[in-house]
Scaffold this active site. Structure first.
Site, short mmCIF file in Angstrom:
data_model
loop_
_atom_site.label_atom_id
_atom_site.label_comp_id
_atom_site.label_asym_id
_atom_site.label_seq_id
_atom_site.Cartn_x
_atom_site.Cartn_y
_atom_site.Cartn_z
N LYS A 78 5.85 6.86 12.84
CA LYS A 78 6.85 5.96 12.26
C LYS A 78 6.83 6.06 10.74
CE LYS A 78 8.21 1.05 12.41
NZ LYS A 78 7.94 -0.25 13.06
N SER B 216 11.48 -2.48 15.39
CA SER B 216 11.84 -1.59 14.31
C SER B 216 11.45 -0.14 14.58
CB SER B 216 11.20 -2.06 13.00
OG SER B 216 9.77 -2.03 13.07
N SER C 244 7.97 -5.01 17.42
CA SER C 244 8.59 -3.75 17.01
C SER C 244 8.16 -2.55 17.83
CB SER C 244 8.29 -3.47 15.53
OG SER C 244 8.98 -4.38 14.70
#
Length: 465
Positions: free
Chosen positions: A83, A157, A181
């Site tokens: 990420k 996210s 997330s």
């Protein structure tokens, strides 16, 4: 919507890739070429923000092959994505905000553990800007969509991390989870999302969202992959003030599962999602010991996250950038950050005291159960629906996830298939801190996965005691 859905196309597992590399039917270079080709074939679909160029990726795979003792490494030549809020040396960390971006000079220790174990770094995955959001639309780059089609959001996210696994490009990805997330996008793309107990995986090298709550998490296609990756990533880091050691392995005793009264479950008018979850509960009740547990203290804690002063903690990291470069921030993210300016120190202490009371109430409930089972999400949304109601939709997506880190819980999003109209359905299994292995054991049982490696590790631990 269902007519356009197809769902995840999970690729080779970590075990399958390792077997291929060991027996010579494949190699790290072959695997790297397959990954590069798969990513290129998709084009810019919002999954990746940057990838290692094909020639460099193949060269990196060849370097792994030539590393002394490489074939004995636990992740020999296994590709991974990271990420883009987590540092990889020499690679820009953007947080999906170009004006905030910087080039990292050191790889996050948790990611370095994976590389040392033979994993092959492929690239950085997309995210809601500053890891603020659960929907995947808060990015200036291409907005990703769920693999289930129908213009469904990917969730966030950690949107790109979930998609890269669901598309079969990589077997696992490193994500984060502060308020859901890592679990919400897993649910919306039909993969496993594991948020461990806070502190078991170092957060050094992660740009914090809320530093006191942040976790690194793992996206994967199966529990065995989660086990293998978690075993590598977990470890004490004295540079992380929240770091702690893993809890006990599951000893094989029956697992008591808490189920909330049906009347306490919220599906926001989504009858198909409600029916799918209730079918799962019926199946679960046939396999485990069930106790009824109220969700009230859990939901009350969750309400504190965005309706309380924790939103102000994001300003510790992003406050100066907000003041100096407000126009560089996504409008919805900017609004959320600015809301943190409204809270006082008195608000913070009042909320901390309220949270402590809720923790005490929740801890009493854990005396009667080992795992709490709830929906991961109560409904789904399209990209357009989120754009029309960005805050409301996000709040609904986090209904069952917001309280997790506040109450020091771990969670696993377990894919359950689809609703009657073809949308993804996922259950979330929650456990009290340091009971990670027990929750993973139940997740494996639900997915009909054996856990011989975990059982062997548990035996070893018991023999050493």
């Amino acid at each position: 919507m269902g007519s356009h859905a197809h769902g995840p196309s999970i690729g080779p597992s970590v075990a399958e890739i390792l077997d291929s590399h060991a027996c010579g039917t494949g190699s790290p270079v072959d695997t790297a070429a397959r990954v590069a080709d798969a990513i290129a074939a998709r084009g810019d679909d919002g999954t990746w923000l940057s990838t290692v160029p094909r020639a460099e990726l193949l060269a990196a795979a060849a370097a792994i092959e030539n590393r002394p003792g490489a074939r004995t490494l636990p992740l020999y030549g296994v590709p991974l994505g990271v990420k883009d809020s987590i540092d990889v040396a020499g690679v820009p960390t953007t947080l999906s905000c170009p004006d905030y971006a910087y080039v990292a000079d050191r790889t996050a220790p948790a990611v370095q553990r994976l590389l040392d174990a033979g994993a092959l770094y492929v690239g950085k995955t997309n995210l809601d800007q500053f890891a603020t959001g659960l929907n995947g639309t808060r990015t200036p780059y291409t907005v990703p969509r769920s693999v289930f089609g129908g213009e469904l959001i990917s969730g966030g996210s950690s949107s790109g991390s979930a998609l890269a696994v669901a598309l079969g490009q990589i077997p696992f990805a490193v994500a984060t989870d502060t308020a859901g997330s890592g679990r919400v996008p897993a649910a919306l793309n039909g993969v496993v999302g594991f948020k461990p107990s806070r502190g078991l995986i170092s957060t050094v090298g992660l740009v914090p969202a809320c530093k006191s709550l942040d976790c690194l998490s793992v996206m994967a296609g199966c529990i065995d992959d989660v086990d293998r990756v978690f075993d590598v990533m977990a470890g004490r880091d004295d540079d992380d003030p929240w770091s702690r050691d893993r809890g006990p392995r599951h000893d094989g005793t029956p697992i008591r599962v808490g189920l909330p009264p049906v009347a306490e479950l919220e599906f926001f008018g989504d009858d198909a999602m409600r029916a799918a979850h209730l079918r799962f509960r019926v199946q679960l009740e046939r396999r485990v010991t069930v106790v009824e547990v109220s969700l009230e203290p859990f939901l009350a804690a969750g309400a504190l996250l965005y309706q309380g002063p924790w939103v102000a903690e994001r300003l510790v990291e992003f406050g100066d950038f907000l003041a100096e470069r407000p126009d560089s921030i996504h409008p919805v993210v900017r609004e959320i950050l600015r809301s943190g300016l409204d809270y006082t120190a008195v608000d913070a202490f009042a909320a901390l005291q309220q949270l402590q009371n809720l923790k005490a109430r929740a801890s009493r409930l854990w005396q009667t159960m080992d795992v709490l089972a709830v929906p991961t999400i109560g409904t789904t949304f399209t990209v357009e629906q989120v754009r029309q109601r960005p805050i409301d939709c996000n709040t609904m997506l986090g209904h069952y996830t917001h309280f997790g880190n506040l109450l020091d819980l771990l969670g696993v999003a377990v894919p359950l298939g689809v609703t009657s109209d073809g949308r993804p359905c996922s259950a979330m299994l929650l456990g009290d801190a340091l009971r990670d292995d027990t929750v993973l054991a139940l997740a494996a049982q639900i997915l009909d996965e054996p856990r011989p490696r975990a059982a062997a590790a548990a035996t070893t631990v018991q023999e050493q005691v």
